[in-house]
Structure formats: structure tokens, C-alpha cells
Design an enzyme around this catalytic site. Structure first.
Site, PDB file in Angstrom:
ATOM      1  N   GLU A 112       0.843  -1.352   0.000  1.00  0.00           N
ATOM      2  CA  GLU A 112       0.248   0.151   0.115  1.00  0.00           C
ATOM      3  C   GLU A 112       0.992   1.215  -0.074  1.00  0.00           C
ATOM      4  O   GLU A 112       0.643   2.210  -0.602  1.00  0.00           O
ATOM      5  CB  GLU A 112      -0.800  -0.063   1.162  1.00  0.00           C
ATOM      6  CG  GLU A 112      -1.626   1.282   1.269  1.00  0.00           C
ATOM      7  CD  GLU A 112      -2.279   1.343   2.744  1.00  0.00           C
ATOM      8  OE1 GLU A 112      -2.002   0.641   3.720  1.00  0.00           O
ATOM      9  OE2 GLU A 112      -2.708   2.567   3.114  1.00  0.00           O
ATOM     10  N   ASP A 127       0.492   3.699  -3.303  1.00  0.00           N
ATOM     11  CA  ASP A 127      -0.042   5.067  -2.896  1.00  0.00           C
ATOM     12  C   ASP A 127       0.833   6.093  -3.860  1.00  0.00           C
ATOM     13  O   ASP A 127       0.259   6.576  -4.530  1.00  0.00           O
ATOM     14  CB  ASP A 127       0.040   5.321  -1.349  1.00  0.00           C
ATOM     15  CG  ASP A 127      -0.102   6.875  -1.266  1.00  0.00           C
ATOM     16  OD1 ASP A 127      -0.881   7.521  -1.904  1.00  0.00           O
ATOM     17  OD2 ASP A 127       0.837   7.366  -0.306  1.00  0.00           O
ATOM     18  N   ASP A 163      -7.151   1.246   0.759  1.00  0.00           N
ATOM     19  CA  ASP A 163      -5.684   0.614   0.806  1.00  0.00           C
ATOM     20  C   ASP A 163      -5.515  -0.576  -0.034  1.00  0.00           C
ATOM     21  O   ASP A 163      -4.473  -0.797  -0.524  1.00  0.00           O
ATOM     22  CB  ASP A 163      -5.741  -0.043   2.315  1.00  0.00           C
ATOM     23  CG  ASP A 163      -5.984   1.163   3.389  1.00  0.00           C
ATOM     24  OD1 ASP A 163      -5.736   2.049   2.974  1.00  0.00           O
ATOM     25  OD2 ASP A 163      -5.948   0.696   4.505  1.00  0.00           O
ATOM     26  N   GLU A 209      -4.700   0.231  -3.559  1.00  0.00           N
ATOM     27  CA  GLU A 209      -3.262   0.856  -3.620  1.00  0.00           C
ATOM     28  C   GLU A 209      -2.405  -0.351  -3.548  1.00  0.00           C
ATOM     29  O   GLU A 209      -1.271  -0.332  -4.114  1.00  0.00           O
ATOM     30  CB  GLU A 209      -2.952   1.815  -2.357  1.00  0.00           C
ATOM     31  CG  GLU A 209      -3.609   3.281  -2.646  1.00  0.00           C
ATOM     32  CD  GLU A 209      -3.545   4.344  -1.577  1.00  0.00           C
ATOM     33  OE1 GLU A 209      -3.802   5.328  -1.687  1.00  0.00           O
ATOM     34  OE2 GLU A 209      -3.260   3.801  -0.464  1.00  0.00           O
TER      35      GLU A 209
END
Lengths: 236, 236
Positions: B49, B53, B122, B125
Site C-alpha cells: 500500500e 499510494d 488501501d 493501492e
């Protein structure tokens, strides 16, 4: 330094040479400079800054992800925040002489913008955006290997990390504990500066010692060492 | 849906097939699932994650930068914020059925975490992070072309942008002005829903009209149209 001299410097120092020099020029140009030079047809650095900001975030995140395979996301995030921030980018913008090459408006020049961290951060990001568009992700990585990433192997980014809070969080994870810092010695060095040594203890048991030019620095170094030994099985 | 079924779905729908399936598994695994399955040796999604991101930020920024060469950085930033946010990522996580494939702890399953936007963000990502590591930046772009970027051509992201405030900022840039919204008509459609038409005026001069299922939506559509006509020379 003229943009031409900066191009020469880039080539000699980093073996980087822009194919599209308009991109480099754009990254180095502040808005009021354009207002004062109506004959210039180019743009200012702000769009490239938008792109370069994201390129920096991604490149740094990937670097940390690959370099520290055992770090959890909290440690990765803390280090990324330390690396990707105004003071850090301004430092490296000066290191690679971007500050000397910015094309500034007269008012900004008078106000000292050329040495202002916030402008240098913007120009660093814009330069990275231009380099990414012109030479691709691999060249950006190579450039960062020689600058930002090289500093990871020194204690440069330690200044930005609050090791004492980090140690406290770690030690108090399972309930309150007694953490103490003590100054152990104070030595006057040959150059007349002072070197402090401090220790950090947990419930009266010494965890680590550190040295520094101030008591604060020595305590921070001790906290860092204590953390490193505690995290031995979760770090690199 | 089992992870195997999800792999099949990915292959059939997006022609994506992971080389390292451990990465896909990691992206789909929540921490408490691992606590409940001590025989599993893998990790949870959180490191992926962290990477994903940053990959999302970069890929979206580059997409917008290239697609809208005339937008200034403020417009680019506003659109990036609309695209890169919890509700957006949760929507696309559901669209590509990631929600069905998450390996959740029992407590989280009971608490309805499988349909919680924050978890879906989450996982989205983490999945992008895994896809990036396994298949590279080009495959990530291709996957986003079929999902997130395709939605740019619909009005999907309009919901996240406050066009009325944006119009007001633009019109008031040089001092106070009088901006008015009026409801022009209200039509009952065949399906018994209502369609409103609203206009926006500047100092009693009508700038644009818009329609929507509520007065608010109609005013927003009018503001969007007015903005588009005002920005004609600075947009795409």
C-alpha cells in the site's frame, strides 16, 4: 550562472544533457521573469513542479521499499517524509547549483527569493519533472543516486527524524516505562568545540550511548543506537 | 471469491497475469487474517500500500500533465485530488472486484470491513503496488486506462469538484461581483423522477444553464458550463 553554464555543469557533473532544452528552461523560470520579458514565449516552472512533486514521491517510495525489505510501512513513511520535504529539497537544489541558475523576476531577486527554501524546493521538483519528461525514469533514479539517495548513507536525514519520540513509542508499546537520558561526559576538542556523550536507560538499565555537538544531539544519537539494536530483527 | 477465481477474472477482463503470485496474495491479505492463519508465511498488504499510494500519485499526475497541456497547476492539482482519494479508489476497487477477493480476519468480516471505503482504498493501492512490481509501469497505466482514466471521460469525477466555488473564485479574481443562480424549470420525467434546469448569471447577465436531478446538481452543471466557456483558451 547562465542557463548555458548550468547545462555545461550538468553535463560535466552528472553526464546529463537535455534533448529538449525548452523543458530545462521552463523548470528554471519564475513567473515574474516572464512578465518582465514579454518577448519570451515559454512557460514558468509550475506545471513541471506539479509533475516533479509526484515523480519524487514515487521514486523515493520505490527506493525505500526496495532498499529496506524488512521495514514496516510506518518506518518507510517516516523516512520518506524526512527525504521528501522543503528543507531536504532546498539543500539538494543548492548542492546541484539550481539556485544559481533560476531565472527570477527583479522583485523576487531583491527579496532574496534565490536563497529561499520554498522556492528552491519548487525548482528542485520542476527540474526533476523536466528531467523525467526529457530523459525518463532511469535517468531520474541515476541523478537521485548521486544526490538524495547518496545522503541516506550519511546521517543527513537523521536531523529530520525524532529518534527520541520513536524510541519512546517503541518502549511504551506495552505500557508505561521509565526512560532516562543522562549526560556522561563533556570533552573540549582540539578545535575548541565541545563533544557531549549521553546515555539512554530503560528502568535504570542502560540501552545505548551516543555523542554529539550538543547534549540534544548526543541524546538523539543514543536514542538512534538504542532503536537500531531493538529493531535489529526488523531492519535491513 | 477465492484468490484463484480473482486471478482468472483479472486474466479474462484485463489480460493481466501475475508472474509472482505471492505479490498478488500479499496485496489481498489483511493483518488479522495472518494472525488467524499462523501457517501462512506471507505478509499483509501494508508495505505494498505504501508503494502503490506513490505509484498512483505519480501515474495520475503524469496522465493529467500529458492530457491537459494547457491546464495550469491549480487545475491539475484539483483534478488529481478528485481522482486520488478514498471514495474514488473504493469505487474502482469494487468495480474490479477487489472487495470480493480480500482475505480478511473474522472480526473485520463481521464488522463489515469488506465494504468499508477506507479498507478498499488501501487494497486498491496495495494491488497497484503489486502490479507495478510484478508487471511494471506500463501495465499499471494500461490497467488504469481501463478503469480510473476511462472515468475521466464521463462525469464521474465531477461529483468531487466544487464547480460553484471554482466559478466564484474565477469571477471574483478582480473584485466583488454579483453571482446568481436561478431555477428555470422543473420537469417530471417518464420514470417519475424530476429534472431541474438552472442558470447562473454574472451581474444579471446569464452565463450558462445546466440540468440535474436536484436543484443543486442543476446549479453545479450550470457552473461547470460557465467555467468551461470562460476557460476555453486555457483548457484542452
Amino acid at each position: 550562472m547562465s542557463v548555458d553554464s548550468f547545462k555545461q555543469y550538468l553535463n560535466q557533473t552528472f553526464a546529463i544533457s537535455f534533448d529538449n532544452e525548452t523543458l530545462l528552461l521552463e523548470a528554471l523560470t519564475q513567473r515574474n521573469y516572464l512578465n518582465e520579458h514579454p518577448d519570451e514565449t515559454g512557460r514558468d516552472y509550475q506545471r513541471l513542479e506539479f509533475l516533479g512533486d509526484a515523480v519524487m514521491q514515487e521514486t523515493v517510495a520505490e527506493y525505500l521499499f526496495r532498499r529496506y525489505p524488512k521495514w514496516h510501512e510506518g518506518q518507510l513513511t517516516e523516512m520518506r517524509i524526512a527525504m521528501v520535504q522543503t528543507r531536504s529539497f532546498a539543500h539538494f537544489a543548492r548542492q546541484v547549483r539550481l539556485n544559481e541558475a533560476i531565472r527570477l523576476g527583479k522583485g523576487e531577486e531583491m527579496n532574496g527569493a534565490r536563497d529561499r527554501d520554498s522556492l528552491l524546493e519548487d525548482i528542485w521538483e520542476a527540474f526533476i519533472g523536466a528531467l523525467y519528461l526529457d530523459q525518463g525514469a532511469d535517468t531520474v533514479k541515476r541523478f537521485l543516486d548521486a544526490t538524495l539517495f547518496a545522503a541516506v548513507d550519511t546521517d543527513f536525514f537523521d536531523h529530520f527524524i525524532d529518534f527520541k519520540s520513536r524510541l519512546q513509542e517503541k518502549l511504551q508499546a506495552n505500557g508505561p516505562v521509565d526512560i532516562d537520558y543522562n549526560t556522561i561526559s563533556e570533552t573540549i576538542l582540539a578545535d575548541n568545540s565541545t563533544c557531549f556523550e549521553a546515555s539512554v536507560s530503560l528502568d535504570d538499565r542502560e540501552l545505548a550511548r551516543g555523542t554529539g555537538k550538543s547534549i540534544k544531539d548526543a541524546e538523539k544519537a543514543a536514542a538512534r543506537k538504542a532503536l537500531n539494536s531493538l529493531e535489529d530483527d526488523t531492519t535491513e
